[in-house]
Design a protein around this motif. Structure first.
Motif, PDB file in Angstrom:
ATOM      1  N   UNK A 155       3.850   2.633  47.493  1.00  0.00           N
ATOM      2  CA  UNK A 155       4.359   3.845  46.839  1.00  0.00           C
ATOM      3  C   UNK A 155       5.782   3.680  46.323  1.00  0.00           C
ATOM      4  N   UNK A 156       6.605   2.926  47.063  1.00  0.00           N
ATOM      5  CA  UNK A 156       7.962   2.691  46.563  1.00  0.00           C
ATOM      6  C   UNK A 156       7.903   1.903  45.259  1.00  0.00           C
ATOM      7  N   UNK A 157       7.040   0.897  45.222  1.00  0.00           N
ATOM      8  CA  UNK A 157       6.878   0.110  43.995  1.00  0.00           C
ATOM      9  C   UNK A 157       6.375   0.973  42.853  1.00  0.00           C
ATOM     10  N   UNK A 158       5.440   1.849  43.195  1.00  0.00           N
ATOM     11  CA  UNK A 158       4.764   2.658  42.183  1.00  0.00           C
ATOM     12  C   UNK A 158       5.681   3.726  41.614  1.00  0.00           C
ATOM     13  N   UNK A 159       6.428   4.375  42.511  1.00  0.00           N
ATOM     14  CA  UNK A 159       7.097   5.609  42.097  1.00  0.00           C
ATOM     15  C   UNK A 159       8.568   5.430  41.740  1.00  0.00           C
ATOM     16  N   UNK A 160       9.147   4.326  42.147  1.00  0.00           N
ATOM     17  CA  UNK A 160      10.551   4.118  41.783  1.00  0.00           C
ATOM     18  C   UNK A 160      10.602   2.979  40.777  1.00  0.00           C
ATOM     19  N   UNK A 161      11.055   3.295  39.600  1.00  0.00           N
ATOM     20  CA  UNK A 161      11.077   2.324  38.505  1.00  0.00           C
ATOM     21  C   UNK A 161      12.022   1.172  38.833  1.00  0.00           C
ATOM     22  N   UNK A 212      -5.257  12.396  52.247  1.00  0.00           N
ATOM     23  CA  UNK A 212      -4.387  12.808  51.150  1.00  0.00           C
ATOM     24  C   UNK A 212      -4.338  11.708  50.087  1.00  0.00           C
ATOM     25  N   UNK A 213      -5.000  11.936  48.951  1.00  0.00           N
ATOM     26  CA  UNK A 213      -5.121  10.878  47.938  1.00  0.00           C
ATOM     27  C   UNK A 213      -3.789  10.506  47.291  1.00  0.00           C
ATOM     28  N   UNK A 214      -2.770  11.360  47.488  1.00  0.00           N
ATOM     29  CA  UNK A 214      -1.461  11.029  46.902  1.00  0.00           C
ATOM     30  C   UNK A 214      -0.970   9.665  47.383  1.00  0.00           C
ATOM     31  N   UNK A 215      -1.207   9.361  48.658  1.00  0.00           N
ATOM     32  CA  UNK A 215      -0.707   8.102  49.230  1.00  0.00           C
ATOM     33  C   UNK A 215      -1.267   6.888  48.503  1.00  0.00           C
ATOM     34  N   UNK A 216      -2.543   7.002  48.051  1.00  0.00           N
ATOM     35  CA  UNK A 216      -3.149   5.847  47.382  1.00  0.00           C
ATOM     36  C   UNK A 216      -3.185   6.065  45.875  1.00  0.00           C
ATOM     37  N   UNK A 217      -2.347   6.975  45.397  1.00  0.00           N
ATOM     38  CA  UNK A 217      -2.279   7.278  43.972  1.00  0.00           C
ATOM     39  C   UNK A 217      -3.655   7.659  43.422  1.00  0.00           C
ATOM     40  N   UNK A 218      -4.386   8.462  44.162  1.00  0.00           N
ATOM     41  CA  UNK A 218      -5.675   9.036  43.759  1.00  0.00           C
ATOM     42  C   UNK A 218      -6.726   7.983  43.426  1.00  0.00           C
ATOM     43  N   UNK A 219      -6.674   6.859  44.120  1.00  0.00           N
ATOM     44  CA  UNK A 219      -7.725   5.873  43.886  1.00  0.00           C
ATOM     45  C   UNK A 219      -8.930   6.261  44.752  1.00  0.00           C
TER      46      UNK A 219
END
Lengths: 260, 358
Positions: free
Chosen positions: B93-99, B151-158
């Motif tokens: 999630x850090x990789x995904x959400x922080x540019x 909670x699908x947020x953790x896996x970016x709704x995969x």
């Protein structure tokens, strides 16, 4: 007596301690003067260990006032005692079994070590410096107690008498101003008792440490202590110089029983 | 003969307190590092890296984390795999959400996230001990896995919570091949093992061990139980969290919450029991034993059967493998309940005196 006994540093007034319906201590008052050796004696179950636990904050008495160094003590937790300079040993040895003698005694100095775990992890300047400085102090204690040869031995492997000595070392490492000893000579042979007596007297003499001592061996108590307080069934039945206590009729009754 | 300390005199406490006071140990460790960093990458094949060495190192790190908590601080935990899951999903999630966040920073943040969660689930340790605490940490195991699935947020709704780890890029260089990933994992594990060793040989570690061995006495000496226990939970979970991140990014590539099951927590616990609770080396030995022995038996047994001309089917061989594995675990626990690390230590003590008995 050549040594200088100072003012009262610990004053216990009307202490009562109950566990549910059991009265461990009832209305006990006595004081401890600086640099003295104060013995607490009494038959089994008299409340001697409870008294020590009250002094270093393991138990909170329901009633009574404790004044330590002129300050009335409020609610306190055991680790506060250590920071105020009160160290103790336990009746049933409470060493850290998995650690070496050196590490056990080093642990005694833990309140004086300030480096954080991050500094330890990175082994930065302060962490390393502290380890060395405190090691030096600990080696002094090891020399004092003549246990150099077992430094690296895990304490679990040591005989009983030496374990007691290591426990005294752990308490001494904190450089306490008051030392509480709970039956330091229980289960020892005559020679070991003599050694332990010598160490206690030396600590008192060289470092000026005030000592509160619980002991069953009357010979030892009468020999080394300055004043004696006698408990029986949670009540104080005698207080004074060893000779006075020895001839106190209540004390004799408590120890020997009374003829009917 | 070779392993003798004779003639090595310590003239200062600094020399006596160094990491490896015995010269032969120092040489041994340096040799080991040279082999691991220089020789292995030059000779080992792809299979070795991705199927043996990388998982071995990652599980060693997780076992090291659990060892700090259980072996040193004496707090039994059954939630190691869940803390690894926290690390894996946090890094993702850090990789995904922080540019543009550097991968190592997100690994560190993943560790810190796991540490926070660890502190939360470590709170019961202030009131309960031993097996009861183990049951409380079991709650962490189930709750975290449930949470990541629910909670699908953790896996970016995969679908079904599966995440695919991003590329590992450090300073513009992509660590794509197993060899490069091995070197990255090895570096992190070596650094963190060194940090753990430093912690346990200083007053942090002594406070942990004091709480483990006799908490009443520890308190009277001036050790405050709450911060000491929670620190152990935090550091332990940090190690497990980083191990989890590496598990996702450098080993499997894609992970799902159910992969971090109770089964895995138990495996990590077995590693420290077999390897030696309260020993850094033990974490590595235990991981090697639990992970590598089945692989070794897998390869060796069919060959031996073939060599002896025994008519074993594949199924029989895999049954024998499980039997043998279980027997060996029991054998080692009976011979040395304190683990392989203790066995190694006894071996060294014997070697010091060899050829004399004492």
């Amino acid at each position: 007596m050549s040594k200088k006994i100072g003012d009262v540093i610990l004053d216990l007034q009307n202490i009562s301690l109950r566990f549910g319906g059991v009265k461990a201590l009832t209305d006990i008052s006595f004081d401890v003067r600086e640099h003295e050796i104060r013995a607490i004696i009494g038959p089994n179950g008299a409340g001697k260990s409870s008294m020590l636990n009250v002094i270093n904050g393991v138990y909170q008495p329901q009633e009574g006032v404790i004044i330590f160094r002129g300050q009335e003590r409020k609610k306190m937790e055991p680790h506060h005692a250590a920071t105020q300079g009160i160290a103790r040993t336990f009746q049933n040895i409470a060493l850290f079994k998995g650690m070496s003698v050196l590490d056990n005694i080093m642990t005694g100095r833990i309140t004086r070590m300030k480096a954080s775990f991050v500094e330890h992890a990175l082994w930065l300047g302060r962490a390393r410096r502290e380890e060395l400085e405190h090691r030096k102090k600990v080696e002094e204690v090891i020399d004092f107690l003549e246990i150099q040869h077992i430094r690296r031995t895990p304490v679990g492997r040591l005989p009983y008498g030496l374990q007691k000595r290591v426990e005294l070392g752990r308490a001494l490492a904190a450089e306490p101003s008051m030392l509480l000893l709970d039956e330091p000579m229980a289960g020892m042979n005559v020679e070991e008792k003599q050694d332990m007596c010598r160490f206690i007297l030396d600590v008192n003499d060289q470092f000026g440490t005030t000592i509160v001592l619980i002991e069953h061996d009357m010979g030892v108590v009468m020999d080394i202590s300055d004043r004696v307080v006698v408990l029986d069934y949670g009540k104080k039945i005698g207080d004074g110089l060893p000779d006075d206590v020895k001839n106190n009729p209540d004390v004799i009754t408590a120890y020997l029983g009374v003829s009917h | 003969m070779i392993y003798r300390e004779a003639g090595q005199f310590k003239t200062s406490y600094a020399a006596d307190q160094q990491l490896f006071p015995i010269r032969q140990d120092r040489i041994g460790v340096i040799l080991l590092l040279v082999v691991a960093f220089l020789i292995v990458p030059a000779v080992a094949g792809e299979y070795w890296f991705s199927a043996i060495l990388i998982p071995f190192l990652i599980f060693s790190l997780a076992a090291l984390g659990l060892n700090i908590l259980t072996g040193y601080a004496g707090q039994l935990s059954l939630g190691s795999a869940a803390f690894m899951a926290v690390g894996a999903y946090a890094a993702y999630n850090f990789q995904l959400r922080i540019e543009g966040i550097p991968i190592l920073v997100s690994f560190a943040c993943a560790g810190l996230t796991a540490a926070g969660v660890g502190i939360l689930f470590g709170l019961p340790s202030l009131w309960i001990k031993g097996f009861y605490l183990a049951v409380a940490t079991l709650a962490a195991q189930f709750f975290i896995v449930w949470c990541l699935t629910k909670f699908p947020w953790f896996s970016n709704y995969s679908s079904s919570g599966v995440i695919s780890a991003q590329k590992v890029v450090i300073l513009g260089h992509e660590f794509a091949s197993p060899r490069e990933k091995y070197l990255l994992v090895l570096t992190l594990v070596a650094v963190m093992a060194l940090a753990a060793k430093n912690m346990v040989r200083s007053s942090t570690g002594r406070a942990w061990m004091a709480v483990r061995d006799m908490d009443v006495a520890a308190e009277v000496i001036g050790i405050r139980l709450m911060p000491t226990k929670l620190l152990a939970f935090a550091v332990s979970s940090f190690y497990c969290g980083v191990a989890g991140a590496l598990y996702a990014f450098c080993y499997l590539g894609s992970v799902e919450p159910d992969g971090f099951s109770l089964d895995m927590s138990f495996r990590i616990l077995f590693m420290i029991i077999i390897g030696g609770a309260g020993s850094i080396l033990g974490s590595f030995l235990g991981a090697a034993f639990i992970l590598l022995l089945p692989i070794f038996l897998d390869i060796a047994l069919p060959r031996m059967a073939g060599l002896l001309g025994l008519p074993f089917s594949n199924a029989t061989v895999s049954h024998i493998q499980i039997l043998l594995f279980g027997t060996l675990i029991m054998f080692f626990l009976i011979v040395e309940p304190h683990g392989l690390a203790r066995l190694w230590q006894i071996g060294k003590e014997k070697l010091r005196l060899w050829p004399f008995p004492h």
